[in-house]
Design a protein around this motif. Sequence first.
Motif, PDB file in Angstrom:
ATOM      1  N   ALA A   1       0.835  -1.208   0.000  1.00 17.12           N
ATOM      2  CA  ALA A   1       0.000   0.000   0.000  1.00 17.12           C
ATOM      3  C   ALA A   1       0.868   1.256   0.000  1.00 17.12           C
ATOM      4  O   ALA A   1       0.536   2.244  -0.661  1.00 17.12           O
ATOM      5  CB  ALA A   1      -0.946  -0.009   1.198  1.00 17.12           C
ATOM      6  N   VAL A   2       1.985   1.220   0.716  1.00 17.13           N
ATOM      7  CA  VAL A   2       2.902   2.366   0.721  1.00 17.13           C
ATOM      8  C   VAL A   2       3.528   2.532  -0.657  1.00 17.13           C
ATOM      9  O   VAL A   2       3.550   3.636  -1.216  1.00 17.13           O
ATOM     10  CB  VAL A   2       4.004   2.205   1.789  1.00 17.13           C
ATOM     11  CG1 VAL A   2       5.066   3.290   1.640  1.00 17.13           C
ATOM     12  CG2 VAL A   2       3.406   2.233   3.176  1.00 17.13           C
ATOM     13  N   SER A   3       4.042   1.448  -1.212  1.00 21.67           N
ATOM     14  CA  SER A   3       4.744   1.515  -2.495  1.00 21.67           C
ATOM     15  C   SER A   3       3.849   1.968  -3.639  1.00 21.67           C
ATOM     16  O   SER A   3       4.296   2.684  -4.532  1.00 21.67           O
ATOM     17  CB  SER A   3       5.356   0.157  -2.838  1.00 21.67           C
ATOM     18  OG  SER A   3       6.344  -0.169  -1.898  1.00 21.67           O
ATOM     19  N   THR A   4       2.598   1.547  -3.614  1.00 20.75           N
ATOM     20  CA  THR A   4       1.668   1.904  -4.702  1.00 20.75           C
ATOM     21  C   THR A   4       0.856   3.158  -4.400  1.00 20.75           C
ATOM     22  O   THR A   4       0.225   3.707  -5.289  1.00 20.75           O
ATOM     23  CB  THR A   4       0.684   0.749  -4.965  1.00 20.75           C
ATOM     24  OG1 THR A   4      -0.119   0.530  -3.794  1.00 20.75           O
ATOM     25  CG2 THR A   4       1.421  -0.532  -5.354  1.00 20.75           C
ATOM     26  N   GLN A   5       0.852   3.585  -3.136  1.00 19.96           N
ATOM     27  CA  GLN A   5       0.009   4.681  -2.657  1.00 19.96           C
ATOM     28  C   GLN A   5      -1.462   4.427  -2.992  1.00 19.96           C
ATOM     29  O   GLN A   5      -2.215   5.338  -3.303  1.00 19.96           O
ATOM     30  CB  GLN A   5       0.474   6.038  -3.204  1.00 19.96           C
ATOM     31  CG  GLN A   5       1.810   6.460  -2.663  1.00 19.96           C
ATOM     32  CD  GLN A   5       2.129   7.917  -2.919  1.00 19.96           C
ATOM     33  OE1 GLN A   5       1.280   8.709  -3.291  1.00 19.96           O
ATOM     34  NE2 GLN A   5       3.376   8.277  -2.698  1.00 19.96           N
ATOM     35  N   GLN A   6      -1.851   3.156  -2.907  1.00 20.07           N
ATOM     36  CA  GLN A   6      -3.218   2.737  -3.191  1.00 20.07           C
ATOM     37  C   GLN A   6      -3.752   1.903  -2.034  1.00 20.07           C
ATOM     38  O   GLN A   6      -3.006   1.160  -1.401  1.00 20.07           O
ATOM     39  CB  GLN A   6      -3.266   1.869  -4.467  1.00 20.07           C
ATOM     40  CG  GLN A   6      -2.800   2.562  -5.716  1.00 20.07           C
ATOM     41  CD  GLN A   6      -3.781   3.625  -6.165  1.00 20.07           C
ATOM     42  OE1 GLN A   6      -4.985   3.423  -6.135  1.00 20.07           O
ATOM     43  NE2 GLN A   6      -3.260   4.768  -6.562  1.00 20.07           N
ATOM     44  N   SER A   7      -5.043   2.024  -1.810  1.00 19.79           N
ATOM     45  CA  SER A   7      -5.691   1.158  -0.821  1.00 19.79           C
ATOM     46  C   SER A   7      -5.631  -0.283  -1.298  1.00 19.79           C
ATOM     47  O   SER A   7      -5.680  -0.548  -2.500  1.00 19.79           O
ATOM     48  CB  SER A   7      -7.157   1.563  -0.630  1.00 19.79           C
ATOM     49  OG  SER A   7      -7.238   2.857  -0.098  1.00 19.79           O
ATOM     50  N   MET A   8      -5.527  -1.195  -0.342  1.00 18.03           N
ATOM     51  CA  MET A   8      -5.464  -2.621  -0.644  1.00 18.03           C
ATOM     52  C   MET A   8      -6.641  -3.309   0.041  1.00 18.03           C
ATOM     53  O   MET A   8      -6.840  -3.146   1.244  1.00 18.03           O
ATOM     54  CB  MET A   8      -4.156  -3.228  -0.118  1.00 18.03           C
ATOM     55  CG  MET A   8      -2.882  -2.554  -0.603  1.00 18.03           C
ATOM     56  SD  MET A   8      -2.557  -2.788  -2.351  1.00 18.03           S
ATOM     57  CE  MET A   8      -2.377  -4.546  -2.435  1.00 18.03           C
ATOM     58  N   LEU A   9      -7.413  -4.058  -0.727  1.00 18.81           N
ATOM     59  CA  LEU A   9      -8.538  -4.834  -0.221  1.00 18.81           C
ATOM     60  C   LEU A   9      -8.241  -6.287  -0.561  1.00 18.81           C
ATOM     61  O   LEU A   9      -8.257  -6.670  -1.727  1.00 18.81           O
ATOM     62  CB  LEU A   9      -9.830  -4.358  -0.885  1.00 18.81           C
ATOM     63  CG  LEU A   9     -11.138  -4.990  -0.452  1.00 18.81           C
ATOM     64  CD1 LEU A   9     -11.415  -4.711   1.014  1.00 18.81           C
ATOM     65  CD2 LEU A   9     -12.268  -4.440  -1.303  1.00 18.81           C
ATOM     66  N   VAL A  10      -7.923  -7.083   0.449  1.00 24.00           N
ATOM     67  CA  VAL A  10      -7.477  -8.456   0.227  1.00 24.00           C
ATOM     68  C   VAL A  10      -8.492  -9.414   0.843  1.00 24.00           C
ATOM     69  O   VAL A  10      -8.682  -9.428   2.055  1.00 24.00           O
ATOM     70  CB  VAL A  10      -6.067  -8.680   0.828  1.00 24.00           C
ATOM     71  CG1 VAL A  10      -5.612 -10.109   0.586  1.00 24.00           C
ATOM     72  CG2 VAL A  10      -5.084  -7.684   0.244  1.00 24.00           C
ATOM     73  N   GLU A  11      -9.129 -10.213  -0.009  1.00 18.91           N
ATOM     74  CA  GLU A  11     -10.157 -11.149   0.454  1.00 18.91           C
ATOM     75  C   GLU A  11      -9.576 -12.295   1.252  1.00 18.91           C
ATOM     76  O   GLU A  11     -10.174 -12.748   2.220  1.00 18.91           O
ATOM     77  CB  GLU A  11     -10.954 -11.673  -0.738  1.00 18.91           C
ATOM     78  CG  GLU A  11     -11.805 -10.610  -1.389  1.00 18.91           C
ATOM     79  CD  GLU A  11     -12.645 -11.145  -2.534  1.00 18.91           C
ATOM     80  OE1 GLU A  11     -12.662 -12.376  -2.751  1.00 18.91           O
ATOM     81  OE2 GLU A  11     -13.295 -10.332  -3.200  1.00 18.91           O
ATOM     82  N   ASP A  12      -8.419 -12.803   0.810  1.00 22.17           N
ATOM     83  CA  ASP A  12      -7.752 -13.905   1.518  1.00 22.17           C
ATOM     84  C   ASP A  12      -6.258 -13.625   1.525  1.00 22.17           C
ATOM     85  O   ASP A  12      -5.599 -13.720   0.484  1.00 22.17           O
ATOM     86  CB  ASP A  12      -8.043 -15.243   0.852  1.00 22.17           C
ATOM     87  CG  ASP A  12      -7.514 -16.430   1.652  1.00 22.17           C
ATOM     88  OD1 ASP A  12      -6.709 -16.233   2.588  1.00 22.17           O
ATOM     89  OD2 ASP A  12      -7.910 -17.566   1.342  1.00 22.17           O
ATOM     90  N   VAL A  13      -5.736 -13.276   2.692  1.00 15.45           N
ATOM     91  CA  VAL A  13      -4.325 -12.907   2.781  1.00 15.45           C
ATOM     92  C   VAL A  13      -3.397 -14.067   2.411  1.00 15.45           C
ATOM     93  O   VAL A  13      -2.266 -13.841   1.991  1.00 15.45           O
ATOM     94  CB  VAL A  13      -3.972 -12.362   4.187  1.00 15.45           C
ATOM     95  CG1 VAL A  13      -4.698 -11.058   4.459  1.00 15.45           C
ATOM     96  CG2 VAL A  13      -4.246 -13.385   5.273  1.00 15.45           C
ATOM     97  N   HIS A  14      -3.882 -15.297   2.520  1.00 16.16           N
ATOM     98  CA  HIS A  14      -3.044 -16.444   2.157  1.00 16.16           C
ATOM     99  C   HIS A  14      -2.798 -16.507   0.651  1.00 16.16           C
ATOM    100  O   HIS A  14      -1.853 -17.156   0.216  1.00 16.16           O
ATOM    101  CB  HIS A  14      -3.674 -17.742   2.661  1.00 16.16           C
ATOM    102  CG  HIS A  14      -3.840 -17.758   4.151  1.00 16.16           C
ATOM    103  ND1 HIS A  14      -2.774 -17.765   5.021  1.00 16.16           N
ATOM    104  CD2 HIS A  14      -4.954 -17.741   4.918  1.00 16.16           C
ATOM    105  CE1 HIS A  14      -3.219 -17.753   6.261  1.00 16.16           C
ATOM    106  NE2 HIS A  14      -4.537 -17.737   6.236  1.00 16.16           N
ATOM    107  N   ASP A  15      -3.617 -15.803  -0.118  1.00 14.92           N
ATOM    108  CA  ASP A  15      -3.429 -15.740  -1.566  1.00 14.92           C
ATOM    109  C   ASP A  15      -2.617 -14.519  -1.997  1.00 14.92           C
ATOM    110  O   ASP A  15      -2.361 -14.342  -3.184  1.00 14.92           O
ATOM    111  CB  ASP A  15      -4.789 -15.706  -2.284  1.00 14.92           C
ATOM    112  CG  ASP A  15      -5.556 -17.007  -2.130  1.00 14.92           C
ATOM    113  OD1 ASP A  15      -4.920 -18.052  -1.882  1.00 14.92           O
ATOM    114  OD2 ASP A  15      -6.795 -16.972  -2.254  1.00 14.92           O
TER     115      ASP A  15
END
Length: 158
Positions: A85-99
Amino acid sequence: MNKAEFYSELNSQIKALCDSEPNLIANLANISAVLFERLADINWAGFYVVGDSVDKSRQELVLGPFQGRAACVRIPFGRGVCGTAVSTQQSMLVEDVHDFDGHIACDAASRSEVVVPIVVNDVVVAVLDIDSPIESRFDKDDQLGLESLVTFIEEIWA
């Protein structure tokens, strides 16, 4: 109450709580507490702050105010959901962190995550990170509500 109404109410509550307090750390601590109390089905809510009090040039996030289990203290830029999120300066929405390639498992119980970068003067200064033990716990409405909150946080940070 739909999510838009929920986040509007939540953000109003947080703004009122922070209204007369000038200390950023106190405000971030209270914001973490309110999020942890009010958001259903989460196991971590808090902030990672850019830099280090000793070496400001380090390209990493450092644990800030939070609610939940003990967490990773340092996260390099570009690594894990928060570092990405820092590197892209974009919000991250992750449904399954294992993926998520390169996910950093601070709490093995976490399954989904939403991270919103906090940007002041075109520079990421921190991220808001919310974790849940439930896969696909967060959706675009959660992301939008938290992005609205971060807009307020950016104003008090500046």
